[in-house]
Structure formats: structure tokens, C-alpha cells
Design an enzyme around this catalytic site. Structure first.
Site, PDB file in Angstrom:
ATOM      1  N   GLY A 196       0.756  -1.219  -0.067  1.00 26.59           N
ATOM      2  CA  GLY A 196      -0.018   0.146  -0.073  1.00 26.59           C
ATOM      3  C   GLY A 196       1.063   1.218   0.050  1.00 26.59           C
ATOM      4  N   GLN A 252       3.163   9.952   0.972  1.00 28.93           N
ATOM      5  CA  GLN A 252       4.716   8.995   1.056  1.00 28.93           C
ATOM      6  C   GLN A 252       5.098   9.333  -0.477  1.00 28.93           C
ATOM      7  OE1 GLN A 252       2.560   4.994   2.169  1.00 28.93           O
ATOM      8  NE2 GLN A 252       4.716   5.116   3.041  1.00 28.93           N
ATOM      9  N   CYS A 304       6.834  -0.117   6.620  1.00 24.41           N
ATOM     10  CA  CYS A 304       6.612   1.029   6.049  1.00 24.41           C
ATOM     11  C   CYS A 304       7.497   1.437   4.809  1.00 24.41           C
ATOM     12  CB  CYS A 304       6.224   2.005   7.085  1.00 24.41           C
ATOM     13  SG  CYS A 304       5.527   3.657   6.149  1.00 24.41           S
ATOM     14  N   LEU A 305       7.175   1.754   3.711  1.00 24.23           N
ATOM     15  CA  LEU A 305       8.073   2.195   2.720  1.00 24.23           C
ATOM     16  C   LEU A 305       8.577   3.297   3.208  1.00 24.23           C
ATOM     17  CD1 LEU A 305       5.753   1.374  -0.346  1.00 24.23           C
ATOM     18  CD2 LEU A 305       7.427   0.123   0.831  1.00 24.23           C
ATOM     19  N   HIS A 338      -3.385   0.835   8.367  1.00 25.37           N
ATOM     20  CA  HIS A 338      -1.875   1.341   8.189  1.00 25.37           C
ATOM     21  C   HIS A 338      -1.857   2.976   7.213  1.00 25.37           C
ATOM     22  CE1 HIS A 338       2.740   1.024   7.575  1.00 25.37           C
ATOM     23  NE2 HIS A 338       2.423   1.889   6.468  1.00 25.37           N
ATOM     24  N   GLU A 339      -2.545   2.684   6.075  1.00 30.10           N
ATOM     25  CA  GLU A 339      -2.839   3.514   5.003  1.00 30.10           C
ATOM     26  C   GLU A 339      -3.664   4.700   5.657  1.00 30.10           C
ATOM     27  OE1 GLU A 339      -0.501   3.519   2.934  1.00 30.10           O
ATOM     28  OE2 GLU A 339       0.106   1.332   3.146  1.00 30.10           O
ATOM     29  N   HIS A 354      -1.926   7.042   7.626  1.00 24.47           N
ATOM     30  CA  HIS A 354      -0.860   8.133   7.128  1.00 24.47           C
ATOM     31  C   HIS A 354      -1.452   9.119   6.750  1.00 24.47           C
ATOM     32  CE1 HIS A 354       3.232   5.904   6.357  1.00 24.47           C
ATOM     33  NE2 HIS A 354       2.653   4.978   5.841  1.00 24.47           N
TER      34      HIS A 354
END
Length: 220
Positions: free
Chosen positions: A81, A86, A132-133, A174-175, A178
Site C-alpha cells: 500500500g 508518501q 512501511c515504505l 496503516h494507510e 498515514h
């Protein structure tokens, strides 16, 4: 959100695109085929720590291009995701291509998402490893509910309701985090947060190198 290696995507599986079942979908989604790679922001950058703005203009070429770019960027970074902040854009939008615990591949995007709180009687917290990216190279156990429902809109402004269980529910939570200016680090104890940042410091250059190799292989 990062993909754990033990959850690698099987070749044959059921697929849901924007919450709807389909017979199959390309390994590299057509959105990614149209996109360009963008730089992934890293924890500590201001855009990741403030709430994102609502999307007010639907159906525009700019919005479609952003979604396509986010898909390709997520793929190059080996993510499940990716939220708009991000890639440095403070809009309430995320994309996903996430393996579910039931063998279902979930693919799509959602704009202005709102996470419905779970019914307290059916609420079950599960600790599982999460990456996480924007925290490259780190992975820690994070408590999340085992079910999630997110309501929002697609790129044309049509309403969406996306439901997830297990790992996909974790991805949706999670997303959505953000987009209100939080990373999974905010859910950790002070000691675990320090451990995650140490992991990132030790491994981030290797992660960046892997992403550069994958982007080069795609000719992007």
C-alpha cells in the site's frame, strides 16, 4: 506498507479490484504500466506528520496520473500500500495491491477514506509484524484490529466501501493512519520506536539500492 516475504503473492488466486471480484488481473497492474516512479518520503519529513487535505476535484487527468504514479512507485518499492503523502502529495488518497489471508489479492485506490470503528463486541486486536515504505528496512510488531471497513470514493467520485480482514485489514488501517499524519512508529513504545529507527539507519541504503535496481529494470 511493506510486504512481508512470507506473504509473497501466489501465482493463482482470487482477485478483488476496488472491492469487486474479477477472474484475473495482471501482475503489474495497468495503472502501474501508465505511471512514473516518484520518490518515497522518509519518516521525519514534515509532509508525513500532518493531516492531508481532502480531494475536491474528481475525474481530472492530474488525479489519474497521481494514482498511476503511486501504483508504479508502490510496485518498485515492493509495497502492499502507498499513501499520497508518501510521494510528497498531501491529499487524502491511497493505493493498494495487498495479499489477503484468505488467498485473495486486493487491488485498488480509495480517496478521502474514513475508517469505520469496529463493533466493540467483534473487536479483536492482533499483534503482527508491520513495515512501511517510509521507514525503509524496519519491521516491528504493531497491534491492529483483525477487521476493517473503509468508506470513500474512486477517482471518478463514485462511492466505495472496502472491507478487509487479517493482513488486508492491517493494510487499510496503516494507510488510513498515514493520511492523518501518523506512521506505525506512533503506535510503538518509546523503546520499540528507537529499535525501528535503528533498523532503518542500518538498512535504508540497501533498501534504496534495491528500489533503484527494480526501477532500472522497468526502464523508469
Amino acid at each position: 506498507m511493506s510486504v512481508r516475504h512470507e506473504r509473497s503473492r501466489p501465482v493463482d488466486r482470487r482477485v478483488r479490484v476496488q472491492g469487486h471480484p474479477v477472474d484475473s488481473y495482471p501482475a503489474l497492474p495497468p495503472e502501474a504500466e501508465r505511471g512514473s516512479v516518484r520518490r518515497v518520503t522518509v519518516v521525519g519529513e514534515e509532509v508525513l506528520s500532518r493531516p492531508c487535505r481532502e480531494v475536491t476535484g474528481f475525474g481530472t487527468p492530474e488525479l489519474s496520473a497521481l494514482i498511476d504514479d503511486m501504483f508504479l512507485t508502490m510496485y518498485v518499492a515492493d509495497g502492499a500500500g502507498l499513501a499520497a503523502n508518501q510521494v510528497g502529495v498531501d491529499l487524502r488518497l491511497f493505493v493498494y495491491d495487498c495479499p489477503g489471508d484468505e488467498g485473495i489479492r486486493h487491488i485498488g485506490h480509495i480517496i478521502n477514506p474514513v475508517l469505520d470503528p469496529p463493533d466493540p463486541g467483534n473487536r479483536r486486536l492482533v499483534d503482527d509484524i508491520e513495515g512501511c515504505l517510509s521507514v525503509p528496512g524496519a519491521a516491528m510488531a504493531v497491534p491492529r484490529t483483525d477487521r476493517a471497513v473503509v468508506r470513500g470514493y474512486d477517482r471518478d467520485g463514485d462511492p466505495l466501501v472496502i472491507e478487509g480482514t487479517g493482513y488486508f485489514a492491517r493494510c487499510l488501517q496503516h494507510e488510513t493512519d498515514h493520511l492523518v499524519g501518523h506512521t506505525y512508529l506512533d503506535r510503538l513504545s518509546k523503546r520499540d520506536r528507537k529499535d525501528a529507527l535503528r533498523q532503518m539507519d542500518d538498512r535504508r541504503e540497501g533498501v534504496f539500492a534495491q528500489r533503484a535496481v527494480k526501477a532500472a529494470g522497468l526502464g523508469r
